[in-house]
Design a protein around this motif. Structure first.
Motif, PDB file in Angstrom:
ATOM      1  N   TRP A 171       1.994  10.176   8.321  1.00  0.00           N
ATOM      2  CA  TRP A 171       1.353   8.892   8.035  1.00  0.00           C
ATOM      3  C   TRP A 171       2.274   7.959   7.258  1.00  0.00           C
ATOM      4  CZ3 TRP A 171      -2.367   7.048  10.695  1.00  0.00           C
ATOM      5  CH2 TRP A 171      -3.351   7.882  11.236  1.00  0.00           C
ATOM      6  N   TYR A 172       3.115   8.501   6.392  1.00  0.00           N
ATOM      7  CA  TYR A 172       4.042   7.663   5.639  1.00  0.00           C
ATOM      8  C   TYR A 172       4.988   6.930   6.596  1.00  0.00           C
ATOM      9  CZ  TYR A 172       8.106   6.484   2.751  1.00  0.00           C
ATOM     10  OH  TYR A 172       9.155   5.825   2.155  1.00  0.00           O
ATOM     11  N   PHE A 219       2.195   1.755  -3.477  1.00  0.00           N
ATOM     12  CA  PHE A 219       1.130   2.191  -4.385  1.00  0.00           C
ATOM     13  C   PHE A 219       0.773   3.660  -4.148  1.00  0.00           C
ATOM     14  CE2 PHE A 219      -3.520   2.724  -5.071  1.00  0.00           C
ATOM     15  CZ  PHE A 219      -3.506   2.639  -6.447  1.00  0.00           C
ATOM     16  N   HIS A 220       0.687   4.072  -2.888  1.00  0.00           N
ATOM     17  CA  HIS A 220       0.239   5.433  -2.569  1.00  0.00           C
ATOM     18  C   HIS A 220       1.356   6.466  -2.669  1.00  0.00           C
ATOM     19  CE1 HIS A 220      -1.192   8.825  -0.056  1.00  0.00           C
ATOM     20  NE2 HIS A 220      -2.391   8.452  -0.482  1.00  0.00           N
ATOM     21  N   TRP A 221       2.527   6.163  -2.119  1.00  0.00           N
ATOM     22  CA  TRP A 221       3.620   7.134  -2.078  1.00  0.00           C
ATOM     23  C   TRP A 221       4.753   6.829  -3.060  1.00  0.00           C
ATOM     24  CZ3 TRP A 221       1.536   5.920   2.922  1.00  0.00           C
ATOM     25  CH2 TRP A 221       0.929   7.000   3.583  1.00  0.00           C
ATOM     26  N   ALA A 224       0.826  -1.211   0.000  1.00  0.00           N
ATOM     27  CA  ALA A 224       0.000   0.000   0.000  1.00  0.00           C
ATOM     28  C   ALA A 224       0.862   1.263   0.000  1.00  0.00           C
ATOM     29  CB  ALA A 224      -0.931  -0.008   1.213  1.00  0.00           C
ATOM     30  N   ILE A 225       1.968   1.233   0.744  1.00  0.00           N
ATOM     31  CA  ILE A 225       2.889   2.386   0.772  1.00  0.00           C
ATOM     32  C   ILE A 225       3.453   2.645  -0.619  1.00  0.00           C
ATOM     33  CG2 ILE A 225       5.171   3.142   1.573  1.00  0.00           C
ATOM     34  CD1 ILE A 225       4.537   1.839   4.272  1.00  0.00           C
ATOM     35  N   SER A 238       2.580  -2.852  -7.463  1.00  0.00           N
ATOM     36  CA  SER A 238       2.944  -2.589  -6.075  1.00  0.00           C
ATOM     37  C   SER A 238       2.884  -3.849  -5.207  1.00  0.00           C
ATOM     38  CB  SER A 238       2.011  -1.525  -5.470  1.00  0.00           C
ATOM     39  OG  SER A 238       0.687  -2.023  -5.343  1.00  0.00           O
ATOM     40  N   GLU A 291       7.309   5.276  -9.022  1.00  0.00           N
ATOM     41  CA  GLU A 291       5.883   5.134  -8.767  1.00  0.00           C
ATOM     42  C   GLU A 291       5.408   3.753  -9.218  1.00  0.00           C
ATOM     43  OE1 GLU A 291       3.879   8.392 -10.576  1.00  0.00           O
ATOM     44  OE2 GLU A 291       4.665   9.868  -9.140  1.00  0.00           O
ATOM     45  N   LEU A 297      -1.175  -0.436  -9.164  1.00  0.00           N
ATOM     46  CA  LEU A 297      -1.734  -1.369  -8.176  1.00  0.00           C
ATOM     47  C   LEU A 297      -1.142  -2.765  -8.325  1.00  0.00           C
ATOM     48  CD1 LEU A 297      -3.707  -2.011  -5.923  1.00  0.00           C
ATOM     49  CD2 LEU A 297      -5.470  -2.402  -7.659  1.00  0.00           C
ATOM     50  N   TRP A 305       3.143   4.312   8.900  1.00  0.00           N
ATOM     51  CA  TRP A 305       2.843   3.009   8.320  1.00  0.00           C
ATOM     52  C   TRP A 305       4.108   2.206   8.052  1.00  0.00           C
ATOM     53  CZ3 TRP A 305      -1.480   1.080   9.332  1.00  0.00           C
ATOM     54  CH2 TRP A 305      -2.655   1.842   9.366  1.00  0.00           C
TER      55      TRP A 305
END
Length: 458
Positions: A380-381, A129-131, A126-127, A333, A327, A330, A384
């Motif tokens: 938050w980064y 994928f998001h960041w 998730a990290i 990642s 980057e 989905l 997690w």
């Protein structure tokens, strides 16, 4: 105080998530196989609880204890940290843990570890994928590295650009770099624009490399002045923006790192000063700097807090180099997150050998050390990332074959499956007491180390 509270809240939230999901893994498999769960608690409820609730027609009491040292899932018919032997003296019931086949009991015991490990992989995915993955490629650090005396004795030189080892290229400057260097026999570098290599023994002490002062290797940051504070010692010397510090206290300064190392030693002198004269001596330094192509040398008296009175142009590698971000989509990642998590687990397992050394024992940390790893602001980064790391650590520590931990129960179950003989109840109780004592001792040592560090004894 605000920083302490922010870190404490992050630690408390992370541990709460991990404990609930860990115990939830045991709970899931217990319910799947028809085993009664009598209590499901976040934190320990010795004598009393902060909150408890038992749904109508449910066998399970849910609650929150007041001792934030873990949590538990009390499974009927099982000897665990509750040491409830009275229940074990009653006739066996079909809904008890002890009446179930060994393979079902094994899955119930590994359920918590399994959930923690899967959780870490999910968080890492998730990290990414998001960041994405943001870092500075080591080969792009064109100023190279700053090495301590031990590293230079092996053949490294300040300014060497690290490329990789016989095992592959370096990615970035992280603990993985130290792991690779500690086991490498050849390090590929670029020196003065030309490829070269340095031979290493292949068995360096990674913990010693990290704990050395200065450390074995650090990114080299040039000692370039950015701005001068009005009325400061630096202003009186004629130091100006763009000047480069070249010497301090008779020692060559080829980087920001070297300057700060010398200032740290002067700080040690100041800390042991007995008189005003001793203090003045510690604060009096000779400094040379390059100004408009000329080298100027001057005597400087540092401020009471050991400052010259200027700001650096570069004091961190993020100010010197532009980070690169990879980057992830989905689908991309997920395997990347799994690979990253497995690498973290492998590194943690490999580092366990240092726990059994004197330096390793001193490096153990309790809740204070863990809390200090969280950032002083809510991020938050980083939250997690730390939660995923703690989830892997919790999974690994719990699967160790120590009675009172999940791994101890797994060990006895494997013994039972091989020999088809159950360990006696008396043996299990004694083993549980021994294991609980070992875990308690480890917690005391780890948290005592925190206190000694706080008091300046370590």
């Amino acid at each position: 105080m605000e920083i302490f509270l922010i870190r404490a809240l992050q630690l408390l939230l992370a541990l709460s998530i991990l404990i609930v999901l860990h115990e939830g893994g045991h709970f899931f498999f217990a319910k799947l196989f028809g085993v009664r769960v009598e209590k499901f608690y976040l934190f320990f409820d010795w004598k009393f609880s902060l909150f408890k609730y038992k749904p109508k027609n449910s066998d399970t009491e849910y609650g929150i204890g007041w001792i934030p040292l873990g949590g538990y899932c009390k499974i009927a018919g099982m000897i665990d940290e509750s040491f409830d032997t009275e229940q074990m003296q009653q006739p066996e019931q079909p809904w008890e843990f002890r009446t179930k086949p060994a393979w079902q009991r094994l899955l119930i015991m590994v359920g918590g570890v399994l959930v923690n490990f899967i959780l870490a992989l999910v968080i890492y995915s998730a990290i990414l994928f998001h960041w994405g993955d943001t870092y500075i490629p080591l080969k792009d650090m064109t100023y190279g590295m700053k090495f301590n005396e031990e590293a230079q004795a092996y053949g490294f030189r300040d300014g060497d650009i690290l490329i990789g080892t016989e095992k592959g290229e370096f990615k970035d400057f992280s603990v993985d770099l130290y792991r690779d260097l500690s086991s490498a026999t050849r390090v590929d570098i670029v020196r003065d624009g030309k490829p070269a290599s340095v031979a290493l023994p292949g068995n360096l002490n990674m913990l010693g490399m990290l704990k050395a002062d200065p450390s074995f290797v650090r990114p080299l940051i040039p000692a370039v002045v950015d701005s001068i504070m009005a009325g400061s010692p630096a202003e009186k010397t004629g130091l100006a923006k763009g000047d480069t510090i070249t010497m301090l206290c008779g020692r060559e300064v080829n980087s920001y790192n070297a300057f700060m190392d010398i200032i740290a030693r002067r700080n040690d002198m100041l800390a042991t000063a007995q008189t005003a004269a001793d203090s003045l001596k510690a604060r009096s330094v000779t400094m040379a700097f390059s100004h408009e192509g000329n080298i100027d040398t001057t005597d400087v008296v540092l401020t009471a807090d050991m400052k010259v009175g200027f700001a650096w142009r570069y004091s961190a590698i993020n100010a010197l180099y532009t980070p690169y971000t990879h980057e992830y989509g989905l689908l991309e990642s997920i395997p990347a997150g799994v690979s990253y998590g497995l690498n973290v687990l492998g590194g943690y397992i490999g580092d366990m050998k240092y726990v059994f050394t004197s330096d390793g024992a001193k490096s153990l940390g309790g809740f204070g050390a863990i809390g200090s790893l969280f950032p002083p602001v809510w991020d938050w980064y980083m939250f997690w990332r730390m939660t995923a790391l703690l989830s892997i650590i919790l999974a690994f520590m719990n699967i160790l074959p120590i009675p009172a931990l999940d791994g101890g129960h797994v060990l006895f179950l494997i013994y039972e499956m091989i020999t088809r003989r159950k360990p006696s109840e008396q043996f299990m109780v004694r083993a549980e007491y021994i294991g609980f004592g070992l875990v308690l001792l480890l917690m005391i040592v780890a948290n005592l180390n925190d206190v000694l560090r706080l008091l300046g004894y370590m």
